[in-house]
Design a protein around this motif. Structure first.
Motif, mmCIF file in Angstrom:
data_model
loop_
_atom_site.group_PDB
_atom_site.id
_atom_site.type_symbol
_atom_site.label_atom_id
_atom_site.label_comp_id
_atom_site.label_asym_id
_atom_site.label_seq_id
_atom_site.Cartn_x
_atom_site.Cartn_y
_atom_site.Cartn_z
ATOM 1 N N ALA A 112 0.881 -1.190 0.026
ATOM 2 C CA ALA A 112 -0.024 -0.093 0.011
ATOM 3 C C ALA A 112 0.750 1.139 -0.086
ATOM 4 O O ALA A 112 0.541 2.372 -0.539
ATOM 5 N N SER A 113 2.207 1.215 0.893
ATOM 6 C CA SER A 113 2.816 2.585 0.872
ATOM 7 C C SER A 113 3.585 2.609 -0.644
ATOM 8 O O SER A 113 3.564 3.721 -1.043
ATOM 9 N N VAL A 114 4.013 1.485 -1.114
ATOM 10 C CA VAL A 114 4.524 1.608 -2.679
ATOM 11 C C VAL A 114 3.463 2.160 -3.681
ATOM 12 O O VAL A 114 3.708 3.172 -4.274
ATOM 13 N N ALA A 115 2.370 1.646 -3.456
ATOM 14 C CA ALA A 115 1.101 2.127 -4.312
ATOM 15 C C ALA A 115 0.654 3.695 -3.858
ATOM 16 O O ALA A 115 0.497 4.293 -5.019
ATOM 17 N N ALA A 116 0.904 3.994 -2.786
ATOM 18 C CA ALA A 116 0.725 5.493 -2.474
ATOM 19 C C ALA A 116 1.552 6.561 -2.974
ATOM 20 O O ALA A 116 1.344 7.431 -3.505
ATOM 21 N N ILE A 117 2.963 5.973 -2.911
ATOM 22 C CA ILE A 117 3.976 7.002 -3.655
ATOM 23 C C ILE A 117 3.762 7.025 -4.856
ATOM 24 O O ILE A 117 3.985 8.016 -5.684
ATOM 25 N N SER A 118 3.394 5.993 -5.847
ATOM 26 C CA SER A 118 3.033 5.841 -7.160
ATOM 27 C C SER A 118 2.183 6.746 -7.428
ATOM 28 O O SER A 118 2.304 7.617 -8.498
ATOM 29 N N GLU A 119 1.006 6.773 -6.811
ATOM 30 C CA GLU A 119 -0.200 7.498 -7.073
ATOM 31 C C GLU A 119 0.040 9.051 -6.748
ATOM 32 O O GLU A 119 -0.460 9.740 -7.278
ATOM 33 N N HIS A 120 0.591 9.003 -5.500
ATOM 34 C CA HIS A 120 0.635 10.735 -4.998
ATOM 35 C C HIS A 120 1.765 11.304 -5.495
ATOM 36 O O HIS A 120 1.719 12.537 -5.980
ATOM 37 N N TYR A 121 2.887 10.667 -5.765
ATOM 38 C CA TYR A 121 4.021 11.432 -5.655
ATOM 39 C C TYR A 121 4.537 11.151 -7.315
ATOM 40 O O TYR A 121 5.459 11.477 -7.941
ATOM 41 N N LYS A 122 3.994 10.296 -8.152
ATOM 42 C CA LYS A 122 4.331 9.765 -9.568
ATOM 43 C C LYS A 122 5.475 9.335 -9.591
ATOM 44 O O LYS A 122 6.125 9.665 -10.634
ATOM 45 N N THR A 123 6.226 8.415 -8.658
ATOM 46 C CA THR A 123 7.359 7.875 -8.983
ATOM 47 C C THR A 123 7.371 6.552 -8.336
ATOM 48 O O THR A 123 6.662 6.039 -7.527
ATOM 49 N N ASN A 124 8.259 5.724 -8.749
ATOM 50 C CA ASN A 124 8.537 4.328 -8.287
ATOM 51 C C ASN A 124 9.811 4.252 -7.730
ATOM 52 O O ASN A 124 10.417 3.103 -7.383
ATOM 53 N N ILE A 125 10.725 5.372 -7.721
ATOM 54 C CA ILE A 125 11.987 5.473 -6.996
ATOM 55 C C ILE A 125 12.049 5.784 -5.834
ATOM 56 O O ILE A 125 11.540 6.908 -5.397
ATOM 57 N N ILE A 126 12.273 4.590 -4.682
ATOM 58 C CA ILE A 126 11.901 4.772 -3.458
ATOM 59 C C ILE A 126 12.941 4.317 -2.538
ATOM 60 O O ILE A 126 13.608 3.323 -2.852
ATOM 61 N N LYS A 127 13.393 5.263 -1.588
ATOM 62 C CA LYS A 127 14.627 4.936 -0.666
ATOM 63 C C LYS A 127 14.020 4.484 0.622
ATOM 64 O O LYS A 127 12.995 5.483 1.083
ATOM 65 N N LEU A 128 14.735 3.705 1.434
ATOM 66 C CA LEU A 128 14.313 3.640 2.915
ATOM 67 C C LEU A 128 15.674 3.282 3.463
ATOM 68 O O LEU A 128 16.589 2.740 2.873
ATOM 69 N N SER A 129 15.692 3.329 4.847
ATOM 70 C CA SER A 129 16.484 3.124 5.784
ATOM 71 C C SER A 129 15.932 1.949 6.550
ATOM 72 O O SER A 129 15.142 2.046 7.094
ATOM 73 N N ALA A 130 16.937 0.507 6.742
ATOM 74 C CA ALA A 130 15.958 -0.451 7.103
ATOM 75 C C ALA A 130 16.889 -1.251 8.242
ATOM 76 O O ALA A 130 18.352 -1.028 7.873
ATOM 77 N N GLN A 131 16.321 -1.753 8.998
ATOM 78 C CA GLN A 131 17.255 -2.606 10.126
ATOM 79 C C GLN A 131 17.750 -3.577 9.463
ATOM 80 O O GLN A 131 17.006 -4.383 8.461
ATOM 81 N N THR A 132 18.854 -4.264 9.672
ATOM 82 C CA THR A 132 19.551 -5.375 8.810
ATOM 83 C C THR A 132 18.904 -6.608 8.973
ATOM 84 O O THR A 132 18.660 -7.320 7.819
ATOM 85 N N TYR A 133 17.974 -6.819 9.854
ATOM 86 C CA TYR A 133 17.434 -8.210 10.021
ATOM 87 C C TYR A 133 16.134 -8.253 8.968
ATOM 88 O O TYR A 133 15.414 -9.144 8.935
ATOM 89 N N LEU A 134 15.797 -6.986 8.503
ATOM 90 C CA LEU A 134 14.636 -7.038 7.873
ATOM 91 C C LEU A 134 14.979 -7.014 6.215
ATOM 92 O O LEU A 134 14.250 -6.663 5.392
ATOM 93 N N ILE A 135 16.283 -7.106 6.011
ATOM 94 C CA ILE A 135 16.585 -6.977 4.513
ATOM 95 C C ILE A 135 15.763 -8.016 3.669
ATOM 96 O O ILE A 135 15.370 -7.546 2.587
ATOM 97 N N ASP A 136 16.022 -8.950 4.153
ATOM 98 C CA ASP A 136 15.014 -9.973 3.321
ATOM 99 C C ASP A 136 13.597 -9.660 2.774
ATOM 100 O O ASP A 136 13.027 -9.721 1.730
ATOM 101 N N PHE A 137 13.006 -9.044 3.991
ATOM 102 C CA PHE A 137 11.496 -8.539 3.863
ATOM 103 C C PHE A 137 11.426 -7.562 2.783
ATOM 104 O O PHE A 137 10.484 -7.590 2.096
ATOM 105 N N TYR A 138 12.497 -6.541 2.861
ATOM 106 C CA TYR A 138 12.196 -5.358 1.910
ATOM 107 C C TYR A 138 12.773 -5.897 0.376
ATOM 108 O O TYR A 138 12.225 -5.531 -0.601
#
Length: 146
Positions: free
Chosen positions: A102-128
């Protein structure tokens, strides 16, 4: 229409659209996970919520999943997703995946981009990675967490 036990209702709101109850619940959830559960003292109220889109996942009227999203330039040069959180008792229900989609879709819809950056905790790398994100840069400690 009846909801199954795994249905998550997702809404997207600006800061101004949040009501007091929603703001309290999302801040409470963030505090429960990021401060208490992860035993991490940090300034969650960082002045950025006012610029963010708030992606809220509710179940039975209670906020159980959440992210905040930014347009390019408001957090990073790229659009950004942050404060990704799911209440502990709902983590096995797939809500993390639902709120990320839903977050990726909201960025695409509201900000018209699919280039997204995030800072993630190491244990969540596979999830992202499962959502199409790629690891870049070196690992680092943020608030004592890799």
């Amino acid at each position: 229409m009846s909801l199954s036990k795994t249905d998550l209702i997702i809404t997207v709101k600006t800061f101004e659209d949040l009501n007091i109850r929603e703001l309290y619940e999302l801040l409470q959830l963030r505090s429960e996970v990021f401060v208490v559960e992860q035993d991490c003292v940090y300034q969650d109220l960082d002045g950025k919520d006012q610029k963010a889109l708030h992606i809220i996942g509710t179940r039975n009227g209670k906020i159980v999943a959440y992210t905040r999203c930014f347009k390019p330039g408001d957090y990073f040069a790229e659009a950004a997703i942050g404060r990704v959180v799911v209440a502990e008792e709902f983590r096995k229900d797939g809500y993390g995946h639902q709120i990320m989609k839903a977050s990726v879709a909201a960025i695409s819809e509201h900000y018209k981009t699919n280039i997204i950056k995030l800072s993630a905790q190491t244990y969540l790398i596979d999830f992202y990675n499962s959502h199409g994100f790629k690891t870049t840069g070196e690992s680092y400690l943020e608030d004592g967490i890799p």
